[in-house]
Design a protein around this motif. Structure first.
Motif, short mmCIF file in Angstrom:
data_model
loop_
_atom_site.label_atom_id
_atom_site.label_comp_id
_atom_site.label_asym_id
_atom_site.label_seq_id
_atom_site.Cartn_x
_atom_site.Cartn_y
_atom_site.Cartn_z
N GLY A 18 0.80 -1.22 0.00
CA GLY A 18 0.00 0.00 0.00
C GLY A 18 0.83 1.27 0.00
O GLY A 18 2.01 1.28 -0.36
N ASP A 19 0.20 2.35 0.43
CA ASP A 19 0.80 3.68 0.35
C ASP A 19 1.65 3.96 1.59
O ASP A 19 1.21 4.62 2.54
CB ASP A 19 -0.30 4.74 0.22
CG ASP A 19 -1.11 4.58 -1.06
OD1 ASP A 19 -0.74 3.74 -1.91
OD2 ASP A 19 -2.13 5.28 -1.19
N ILE A 20 2.87 3.50 1.56
CA ILE A 20 3.74 3.64 2.72
C ILE A 20 4.20 5.10 2.89
O ILE A 20 4.24 5.87 1.93
CB ILE A 20 4.96 2.70 2.63
CG1 ILE A 20 5.70 2.90 1.31
CG2 ILE A 20 4.53 1.26 2.74
CD1 ILE A 20 6.90 3.75 1.39
N ALA A 21 4.54 5.45 4.12
CA ALA A 21 5.02 6.81 4.42
C ALA A 21 6.46 6.96 3.96
O ALA A 21 7.33 6.14 4.27
CB ALA A 21 4.91 7.10 5.90
N LEU A 22 6.71 8.03 3.22
CA LEU A 22 8.07 8.36 2.78
C LEU A 22 8.71 9.41 3.67
O LEU A 22 9.93 9.53 3.71
CB LEU A 22 8.04 8.87 1.33
CG LEU A 22 7.57 7.88 0.28
CD1 LEU A 22 7.55 8.57 -1.09
CD2 LEU A 22 8.46 6.64 0.24
N ALA A 23 7.90 10.18 4.34
CA ALA A 23 8.41 11.21 5.25
C ALA A 23 7.37 11.47 6.32
O ALA A 23 6.19 11.65 6.01
CB ALA A 23 8.72 12.50 4.50
N ARG A 24 7.79 11.44 7.56
CA ARG A 24 6.93 11.77 8.68
C ARG A 24 7.12 13.22 9.05
O ARG A 24 8.20 13.79 8.89
CB ARG A 24 7.26 10.88 9.87
CG ARG A 24 6.76 9.45 9.72
CD ARG A 24 7.38 8.52 10.75
NE ARG A 24 7.49 9.12 12.08
CZ ARG A 24 8.16 8.55 13.08
NH1 ARG A 24 8.78 7.39 12.89
NH2 ARG A 24 8.22 9.13 14.26
N ARG A 25 6.06 13.82 9.56
CA ARG A 25 6.11 15.25 9.86
C ARG A 25 7.19 15.60 10.88
O ARG A 25 7.73 16.71 10.86
CB ARG A 25 4.75 15.74 10.37
CG ARG A 25 4.22 14.99 11.57
CD ARG A 25 2.91 15.63 12.05
NE ARG A 25 1.87 15.56 11.06
CZ ARG A 25 0.98 14.56 10.96
NH1 ARG A 25 1.08 13.52 11.78
NH2 ARG A 25 0.04 14.59 10.07
N ASP A 26 7.56 14.65 11.74
CA ASP A 26 8.54 14.95 12.78
C ASP A 26 9.97 14.59 12.38
O ASP A 26 10.92 14.95 13.07
CB ASP A 26 8.18 14.23 14.08
CG ASP A 26 8.00 12.73 13.89
OD1 ASP A 26 7.73 12.30 12.75
OD2 ASP A 26 8.12 11.99 14.88
N LEU A 27 10.15 13.86 11.25
CA LEU A 27 11.48 13.42 10.86
C LEU A 27 11.93 13.98 9.51
O LEU A 27 13.13 14.11 9.27
CB LEU A 27 11.54 11.89 10.81
CG LEU A 27 11.31 11.13 12.11
CD1 LEU A 27 11.45 9.63 11.88
CD2 LEU A 27 12.30 11.59 13.18
#
Length: 276
Positions: A178-187
């Protein structure tokens, strides 16, 4: 690949190295020229004293590596460039969902049992078509759009349990990853994005790592293909487990290399314990 490969050992300085880390480092060193990379993007959990301990433990094991050592905390601008390239290709979108939002959506009765992927429950696409513009939102890969460009992917593995060529199709990756996270708001980035960019930057030709990361390899190959980066060979090795068969974690301080060393163990003792 053994002998002529460029490999890497890439620990995070969030706790003591244990027997599992020792095995991973020794495998990487045995299969080629081992480079060291410090994966410290999570600055809240990474500590200078743990990084110093990594160097001490690895040198005690008899391992050496070229300088300078790559640190992910120095490479945020490089990860931002990779994200910008993916955004320009139209294969990302911004996501404002909290973990609670995702849990609630996946627990709805009509959804049935959640599909579990390499990052946990597969994201249900809540923000995919919302056009969220918030600059501090997470960034996700639109797997369907990505695979529409790629068609299918493949990679080679030489690990005992996964030896051979692995072919992954678009429907399979959309359903199981699925649509995995490439960037988190905190990192500002993610493990998946940073590891792909860094492996290419270091010229890694064979990725050696634990079998628990085998399922994540398809994510990395997708990103490699999208970003025009080479796909290395992979060697997913066995995991080191405790007496109950549980994979070792950093909380298992009783198996920390520093404690073995303090109790008089030698590097050869560690190799014997690991079956090397």
């Amino acid at each position: 690949m053994a002998g002529g490969a460029v490999t890497r050992f890439a620990p995070s300085p969030t706790g003591p190295l244990h027997l599992g880390h020792a095995y991973a480092a020794l495998v990487a060193d045995a299969r080629g020229q081992m480079l060291l990379r410090i994966e410290d993007i999570d600055r809240a959990r990474c500590k200078p004293e743990w990084e110093a301990a990594i160097f001490e433990d690895l040198r005690w094991l008899g391992l050496r590596w070229p300088a300078p050592v790559m640190r992910q905390s120095d490479r945020q601008a490089v990860y931002a460039q990779a994200l910008a390239k993916l955004e320009a290709m139209g294969v990302t979108y911004r996501c404002a969902c909290s973990r609670g939002d995702i849990r609630a959506a996946l627990s709805a009765p009509q959804e049935g049992a959640a599909m579990i992927g390499p990052d946990g429950p597969v994201y249900p696409g809540l923000c995919r078509d919302k056009g969220i513009a918030a600059p501090d939102a997470a960034i996700r890969l639109d797997m369907a759009r990505a695979m529409a460009l790629l068609g299918q992917i493949s990679f080679d593995d030489s690990g005992q349990d996964h030896a051979g060529r692995h072919l992954k199709t678009a429907p399979e990756l959309i359903e199981t990853i699925g649509d995995i996270a490439l960037a988190r708001r905190d990192l500002g980035t993610s493990y998946h994005l940073s590891v792909v960019v860094d492996d290419a930057a270091q010229g890694i030709t064979e990725v050696t790592r634990g079998a628990d990361l085998f399922e994540a390899t398809a994510i990395h190959v997708v990103l490699q293909r999208l970003l025009g980066l080479p796909t290395p060979a992979y060697h997913h090795h066995r995991l080191i487990r405790d007496d109950q068969g549980k994979r070792l974690a950093k909380r298992d301080d009783a198996r920390a290399l520093a404690k073995y060393r303090a109790e008089g163990a030698t590097p050869q003792d560690i190799r014997h314990i690991l079956g090397i």
